[in-house]
Write an enzyme that holds these catalytic residues in place. Structure first.
Site, PDB file in Angstrom:
ATOM      1  N   TYR A 202       7.044 -40.909  32.671  1.00  0.00           N
ATOM      2  CA  TYR A 202       6.012 -40.257  33.507  1.00  0.00           C
ATOM      3  C   TYR A 202       5.591 -41.156  34.381  1.00  0.00           C
ATOM      4  O   TYR A 202       4.742 -41.103  35.471  1.00  0.00           O
ATOM      5  CB  TYR A 202       4.823 -39.426  32.686  1.00  0.00           C
ATOM      6  CG  TYR A 202       5.409 -38.185  32.144  1.00  0.00           C
ATOM      7  CD1 TYR A 202       6.656 -37.663  32.322  1.00  0.00           C
ATOM      8  CD2 TYR A 202       4.531 -37.536  31.319  1.00  0.00           C
ATOM      9  CE1 TYR A 202       7.286 -36.613  31.612  1.00  0.00           C
ATOM     10  CE2 TYR A 202       5.224 -36.453  30.444  1.00  0.00           C
ATOM     11  CZ  TYR A 202       6.306 -35.962  30.788  1.00  0.00           C
ATOM     12  OH  TYR A 202       6.728 -34.761  30.053  1.00  0.00           O
TER      13      TYR A 202
ATOM     14  N   LYS B 225      15.175 -40.706  20.219  1.00  0.00           N
ATOM     15  CA  LYS B 225      16.507 -40.280  20.332  1.00  0.00           C
ATOM     16  C   LYS B 225      17.374 -41.649  20.592  1.00  0.00           C
ATOM     17  O   LYS B 225      18.074 -41.813  21.491  1.00  0.00           O
ATOM     18  CB  LYS B 225      16.563 -39.815  21.851  1.00  0.00           C
ATOM     19  CG  LYS B 225      17.792 -38.992  22.036  1.00  0.00           C
ATOM     20  CD  LYS B 225      18.149 -37.651  21.494  1.00  0.00           C
ATOM     21  CE  LYS B 225      19.348 -36.986  21.508  1.00  0.00           C
ATOM     22  NZ  LYS B 225      19.510 -35.839  20.542  1.00  0.00           N
TER      23      LYS B 225
ATOM     24  N   ASP C  40      15.334 -33.841  18.829  1.00  0.00           N
ATOM     25  CA  ASP C  40      15.954 -32.337  18.558  1.00  0.00           C
ATOM     26  C   ASP C  40      15.688 -32.037  17.205  1.00  0.00           C
ATOM     27  O   ASP C  40      15.414 -30.753  17.179  1.00  0.00           O
ATOM     28  CB  ASP C  40      17.449 -32.409  19.091  1.00  0.00           C
ATOM     29  CG  ASP C  40      18.314 -33.596  18.633  1.00  0.00           C
ATOM     30  OD1 ASP C  40      17.599 -34.603  18.260  1.00  0.00           O
ATOM     31  OD2 ASP C  40      19.377 -33.514  18.716  1.00  0.00           O
TER      32      ASP C  40
END
Ligand code: NAD
Length: 359
Positions: free
Chosen positions: A144, A194, A226
């Site tokens: 971001y 991840k 996930d």
């Protein structure tokens, strides 16, 4: 018996109404536990634009930094929408204050309040196991805040990139926050990444492993993002403190919030290294119900409980506020957003009065 100074940003929409109720609760806690608490009003948001022509008047950060904590209602209204210049938009002020106070950790406390278990969208047997998750999201780094590019290619049309960058320093400071929180809770940290794909996640994981050795009492696990999304709906009771980077945290904290059943109930805290923490409900300024005494003040009141616990290190006062809220709900008091058909609905002010009486 302490002395505390709180910067109060009432904001826009329902902000002033919910903050009023939270201030009543703070005063009641001050009386009961013999603390001297003073308030400093700070204009920020659309109301500041109307008053001064800018949503983030000069000196806002300095005034807040001179206080022990900041309480924020909510800012924003379509009236000061995207067609306005950036300096007049309320959201600009929100990003600016987080950055100026160096608030790198966002703590969102997602709990299923016992009296509202029916509001949980999960199956009863899952909800019955309970949920008390502290989501710790890195707030001022990652994708971001990374470099963005948009350019023409010869054969594929326009192409864009968003850079995700994290340094060891940024990971270590948010990681330490998570371990310290876990030490005050159930002593479990789930670090979400991840690492099977992303290099930033591999660095994230190695820093977390180093920190885990400093906290041998904490039960630590790595979990892929996930899998976390799945586990949150399969069995949220397995989590205590969940720590993750900015974008994963943005998504997972909304998922965790939904599981609790009502946005009007969820508090949050944003914390930095030295500056005062900022405490606010997770919902917005709800312009559709502003000024009608319909808003639920509980998320703001529970944000005050977080303030007592994390900024003032007063867990007993925090627990008293949470117990007063739970009693109000257990006694059947409901604002419109959490009432089922046929239940009597009370207003924002009355809910504040009942919670104060319980204190
Ligand atoms: P919102 O959270 O303000 O409202 C969504 C829905 O939930 C509305 O129907 C509203 O009436 C209801 N709601 C929200 N809080 C409630 C409460 N305490 N009690 C009862 N009902 C409640 O989100 P939105 O409508 O997307 O945004 C409205 C404005 O708030 C926008 O200007 C947005 O930018 C701003 N906003 C501010 C913050 C913040 O200040 N941190 C956060 C999110 C949105």
């Amino acid at each position: 018996m302490g002395s505390y100074k709180i910067a109060v940003i009432r904001g826009d929409g329902i902000g002033p109404e919910i903050v009023n109720e939270a201030l009543k609760v703070i005063e009641k806690v001050g009386e009961r536990f013999h603390h001297t608490i003073t308030f400093v009003d700070v204009d920020m948001g659309g109301n500041a634009t109307d008053k001064y022509g800018v949503s983030y008047p000069a000196g806002t950060a300095e005034t807040c930094k001179a206080c022990d904590a900041v309480l924020l209602g909510a800012v924003g209204d379509p009236k000061w929408g995207p067609d306005r210049p950036a300096e007049q938009r309320p959201e600009t002020a929100l990003l600016a204050i987080r950055k100026d106070l160096g608030l790198f950790a966002n703590l969102r406390h997602a709990t299923l309040r016992p009296a509202l278990i029916d509001a949980c969208p999960l199956k009863n047997e899952i909800a019955a196991k309970g949920m008390d998750v502290m989501m710790v999201r890195e707030l001022i780094g990652g994708i971001y805040f990374g470099k963005r590019e948009r350019y023409e290619t010869e054969d594929r049309g326009v192409e864009c990139t968003d850079l995700m960058a994290y340094s060891e320093m940024e990971i270590e400071r948010i990681g330490r926050q998570a371990f310290e929180l876990a030490m005050k809770r159930q002593k479990k940290v789930s670090s979400v990444d991840k690492a099977n794909v992303l290099e930033t996640s591999r660095l994230w994981r190695s820093v977390m492993h180093r920190l885990a050795q400093e906290y041998p009492e904490v039960d630590y696990e790595d979990i892929l993002v996930d899998n976390t999304a799945m586990q949150l709906v399969r069995d949220p009771s397995q989590f205590d403190v969940v720590v993750t980077e900015n974008m994963f945290g943005d998504i997972l904290s909304d998922e965790a919030s939904m599981i609790t059943g009502s946005l009007g109930l969820l508090p949050s805290a944003s914390i930095g290294a030295t500056a005062p923490g900022l405490y606010e409900p997770i919902h917005g300024s709800a312009p559709d119900i502003a000024g009608q005494d319909k808003a639920n003040p509980i998320a703001t009141i529970l944000s005050v409980a977080m303030m007592f616990k994390y900024s003032f290190d007063l867990p007993e006062e925090a627990a008293a506020i949470e117990a007063a809220v739970d009693k109000a709900l257990a006694d059947g008091w409901r604002t419109a957003d959490i009432a089922k058909a046929g239940e009597t609905v009370i207003g924002c002010k009355q809910m504040g009065d009942i919670i104060c009486a319980n204190l």
